[in-house]
Design a protein around this motif. Structure first.
Motif, PDB file in Angstrom:
ATOM      1  N   GLN A   1       7.021   1.244  17.411  1.00  0.00           N
ATOM      2  CA  GLN A   1       7.618   1.030  16.094  1.00  0.00           C
ATOM      3  C   GLN A   1       7.238   2.166  15.154  1.00  0.00           C
ATOM      4  OE1 GLN A   1       6.630  -2.782  14.417  1.00  0.00           O
ATOM      5  NE2 GLN A   1       7.257  -3.911  16.242  1.00  0.00           N
ATOM      6  N   VAL A   2       8.219   2.757  14.506  1.00  0.00           N
ATOM      7  CA  VAL A   2       7.985   3.825  13.532  1.00  0.00           C
ATOM      8  C   VAL A   2       7.648   3.182  12.185  1.00  0.00           C
ATOM      9  CG1 VAL A   2       8.993   5.777  12.307  1.00  0.00           C
ATOM     10  CG2 VAL A   2       9.513   5.419  14.725  1.00  0.00           C
ATOM     11  N   ILE A   3       6.490   3.560  11.618  1.00  0.00           N
ATOM     12  CA  ILE A   3       6.061   2.966  10.349  1.00  0.00           C
ATOM     13  C   ILE A   3       5.994   3.979   9.217  1.00  0.00           C
ATOM     14  CG2 ILE A   3       4.733   1.128  11.456  1.00  0.00           C
ATOM     15  CD1 ILE A   3       2.204   2.796  10.851  1.00  0.00           C
ATOM     16  N   GLY A   4       6.200   5.266   9.525  1.00  0.00           N
ATOM     17  CA  GLY A   4       6.115   6.266   8.465  1.00  0.00           C
ATOM     18  C   GLY A   4       6.451   7.646   8.974  1.00  0.00           C
TER      19      GLY A   4
ATOM     20  N   GLY B   1       9.512   5.638  -0.021  1.00  0.00           N
ATOM     21  CA  GLY B   1      10.303   6.776   0.409  1.00  0.00           C
ATOM     22  C   GLY B   1       9.517   8.066   0.469  1.00  0.00           C
ATOM     23  N   GLU B   2       8.187   7.958   0.642  1.00  0.00           N
ATOM     24  CA  GLU B   2       7.314   9.129   0.640  1.00  0.00           C
ATOM     25  C   GLU B   2       6.730   9.387   2.023  1.00  0.00           C
ATOM     26  OE1 GLU B   2       5.787   8.103  -3.917  1.00  0.00           O
ATOM     27  OE2 GLU B   2       4.349   8.376  -2.297  1.00  0.00           O
ATOM     28  N   LYS B   3       6.435  10.657   2.299  1.00  0.00           N
ATOM     29  CA  LYS B   3       5.741  11.037   3.510  1.00  0.00           C
ATOM     30  C   LYS B   3       4.245  11.135   3.219  1.00  0.00           C
ATOM     31  CE  LYS B   3       9.542  13.855   5.321  1.00  0.00           C
ATOM     32  NZ  LYS B   3       9.912  15.196   5.882  1.00  0.00           N
ATOM     33  N   ILE B   4       3.439  11.004   4.260  1.00  0.00           N
ATOM     34  CA  ILE B   4       2.014  11.250   4.073  1.00  0.00           C
ATOM     35  C   ILE B   4       1.757  12.745   4.227  1.00  0.00           C
ATOM     36  CG2 ILE B   4       1.389   8.965   4.918  1.00  0.00           C
ATOM     37  CD1 ILE B   4       0.348  10.374   7.487  1.00  0.00           C
ATOM     38  N   SER B   5       0.709  13.239   3.579  1.00  0.00           N
ATOM     39  CA  SER B   5       0.395  14.662   3.643  1.00  0.00           C
ATOM     40  C   SER B   5      -1.076  14.874   3.327  1.00  0.00           C
ATOM     41  CB  SER B   5       1.253  15.450   2.653  1.00  0.00           C
ATOM     42  OG  SER B   5       0.996  15.029   1.324  1.00  0.00           O
ATOM     43  N   SER B   6      -1.538  16.087   3.525  1.00  0.00           N
ATOM     44  CA  SER B   6      -2.930  16.432   3.259  1.00  0.00           C
ATOM     45  C   SER B   6      -2.997  17.904   2.872  1.00  0.00           C
ATOM     46  CB  SER B   6      -3.795  16.155   4.489  1.00  0.00           C
ATOM     47  OG  SER B   6      -5.156  16.404   4.226  1.00  0.00           O
ATOM     48  N   GLN B   7      -4.190  18.351   2.467  1.00  0.00           N
ATOM     49  CA  GLN B   7      -4.357  19.751   2.111  1.00  0.00           C
ATOM     50  C   GLN B   7      -5.808  20.175   2.289  1.00  0.00           C
ATOM     51  OE1 GLN B   7      -3.699  20.497  -2.064  1.00  0.00           O
ATOM     52  NE2 GLN B   7      -4.755  18.631  -2.709  1.00  0.00           N
ATOM     53  N   LEU B   8      -5.991  21.453   2.521  1.00  0.00           N
ATOM     54  CA  LEU B   8      -7.319  22.062   2.539  1.00  0.00           C
ATOM     55  C   LEU B   8      -7.566  22.602   1.147  1.00  0.00           C
ATOM     56  CD1 LEU B   8      -7.099  24.016   5.939  1.00  0.00           C
ATOM     57  CD2 LEU B   8      -8.065  21.736   5.520  1.00  0.00           C
ATOM     58  N   ASP B   9      -8.649  22.127   0.504  1.00  0.00           N
ATOM     59  CA  ASP B   9      -8.851  22.479  -0.904  1.00  0.00           C
ATOM     60  C   ASP B   9     -10.245  23.030  -1.221  1.00  0.00           C
ATOM     61  OD1 ASP B   9     -10.295  20.150  -0.556  1.00  0.00           O
ATOM     62  OD2 ASP B   9      -8.904  18.890  -1.676  1.00  0.00           O
TER      63      ASP B   9
ATOM     64  N   ILE C   1       5.757   8.641  12.554  1.00  0.00           N
ATOM     65  CA  ILE C   1       4.453   8.089  12.942  1.00  0.00           C
ATOM     66  C   ILE C   1       4.685   6.670  13.443  1.00  0.00           C
ATOM     67  CG2 ILE C   1       2.131   7.491  12.177  1.00  0.00           C
ATOM     68  CD1 ILE C   1       2.568   9.411   9.832  1.00  0.00           C
ATOM     69  N   THR C   2       4.220   6.395  14.645  1.00  0.00           N
ATOM     70  CA  THR C   2       4.364   5.061  15.216  1.00  0.00           C
ATOM     71  C   THR C   2       3.055   4.284  15.101  1.00  0.00           C
ATOM     72  OG1 THR C   2       3.675   5.737  17.436  1.00  0.00           O
ATOM     73  CG2 THR C   2       6.030   5.959  16.892  1.00  0.00           C
ATOM     74  N   VAL C   3       3.149   2.980  15.365  1.00  0.00           N
ATOM     75  CA  VAL C   3       1.948   2.150  15.421  1.00  0.00           C
ATOM     76  C   VAL C   3       0.993   2.716  16.466  1.00  0.00           C
ATOM     77  CG1 VAL C   3       1.050  -0.133  16.022  1.00  0.00           C
ATOM     78  CG2 VAL C   3       3.125   0.070  14.646  1.00  0.00           C
ATOM     79  N   GLY C   4       1.540   3.146  17.595  1.00  0.00           N
ATOM     80  CA  GLY C   4       0.714   3.719  18.656  1.00  0.00           C
ATOM     81  C   GLY C   4      -0.014   4.975  18.221  1.00  0.00           C
ATOM     82  N   ASP C   5       0.624   5.789  17.385  1.00  0.00           N
ATOM     83  CA  ASP C   5      -0.032   6.994  16.865  1.00  0.00           C
ATOM     84  C   ASP C   5      -1.273   6.626  16.064  1.00  0.00           C
ATOM     85  OD1 ASP C   5       1.822   8.838  17.922  1.00  0.00           O
ATOM     86  OD2 ASP C   5       3.165   8.572  16.205  1.00  0.00           O
ATOM     87  N   VAL C   6      -1.154   5.600  15.234  1.00  0.00           N
ATOM     88  CA  VAL C   6      -2.288   5.181  14.403  1.00  0.00           C
ATOM     89  C   VAL C   6      -3.413   4.639  15.274  1.00  0.00           C
ATOM     90  CG1 VAL C   6      -3.046   3.670  12.529  1.00  0.00           C
ATOM     91  CG2 VAL C   6      -0.771   4.701  12.444  1.00  0.00           C
TER      92      VAL C   6
END
Length: 248
Positions: free
Chosen positions: A61-64, A234-242, A119-124
């Motif tokens: 299942q795709v959750i994000g 309606g947003e994607k997850i993201s990250s950054q090196l800061d 991103i699926t449930v399995g990915d998490v």
């Protein structure tokens, strides 16, 4: 009563005389390959296949959606930064309404990267494969300094973006939280994992905490809920090196 006592006495006196003593004199082993020639149990195979199919449907299942590929590394990384920053948003109902000062996450608490795209449930489950629980640690600044010394000795780990650590030759040079120098007398509210609160992965000083409160939330479920909430918006997850951890 006398009969019971007499029987107990006889067992105590004479049982050792009859007890046979055994010791291992030799051992041998045999390699038995498991393949199609082992006459598998069809009923058992069908049962496993049935539940495997059901589980796979859930895991697929795709959750994000992720805006980027996130992997771990030191002194900081996209994935450790992501996890630590999400933990910073823990509802204060778990902290006696005290604001969370910072969060801590170990590198190896992540077992695989988060892929770019769906991103699926399995990915998490793959990334957060342990049953680690989020805990709230109340710790004095002087002891928190020791925790940061541990970060310096291992070359960095996951920490929330409101913290800035400067390390040189595996020694802590500077530590700031929300732009302020570490106050050795302040009691800080830290969100971390039960595994780390027990002093593992170089975090021995966390065992000196004033208190540790369990939330009942696993990190995996917490992250999964976060991803689902972002998806609803309606947003994607993201990250950054800061530069939250700098090695000079």
């Amino acid at each position: 009563m006398k009969k019971v006592l007499l029987v107990s006495l006889l067992i105590t006196l004479f049982l050792p005389c009859f007890a046979q003593q055994y010791v291992v004199t030799s051992m041998k082993g045999e390699y038995i390959p498991v393949n199609g020639t082992n006459n598998p149990d069809k009923q058992m195979a069908d049962t496993v296949a049935y539940y495997k199919h059901r589980m796979q449907k859930v895991m697929d299942q795709v959750i994000g959606n992720s805006a980027q590929y996130m992997a771990v590394g030191k002194p900081e990384s996209l994935l450790t930064n992501f996890t630590s920053d999400v933990m910073l948003g823990l509802d204060t109902k778990y902290t006696d309404r005290q604001p969370v000062d910072l969060t801590m996450m170990n590198v190896h608490g992540h077992r695989s990267p988060i892929p770019e795209g769906d991103i699926t449930v399995g990915d998490v489950f793959s990334t957060y494969s342990f049953e680690n629980e989020l805990v709230v640690v109340r710790i004095k600044g002087s002891n928190l300094k020791e925790v940061f010394d541990g970060y310096a000795s291992i070359g960095g780990a996951g920490i929330s973006g409101n913290v800035k650590l400067v390390i040189k030759d595996k020694q802590l040079q500077d530590a700031k939280i929300n732009g302020l120098s570490l106050d050795r007398n302040k009691i800080y509210t830290v969100v971390t994992l039960d595994y780390l609160a027990e002093g593992n992965d170089g975090m021995k000083a966390l065992k000196k905490a004033e208190s540790v409160t369990n939330t009942g939330l696993t990190l995996r479920d917490y992250i999964m809920d976060y991803i689902k909430e972002k998806t609803k918006k309606g947003e994607k997850i993201s990250s950054q090196l800061d530069g939250r951890i700098v090695i000079e």
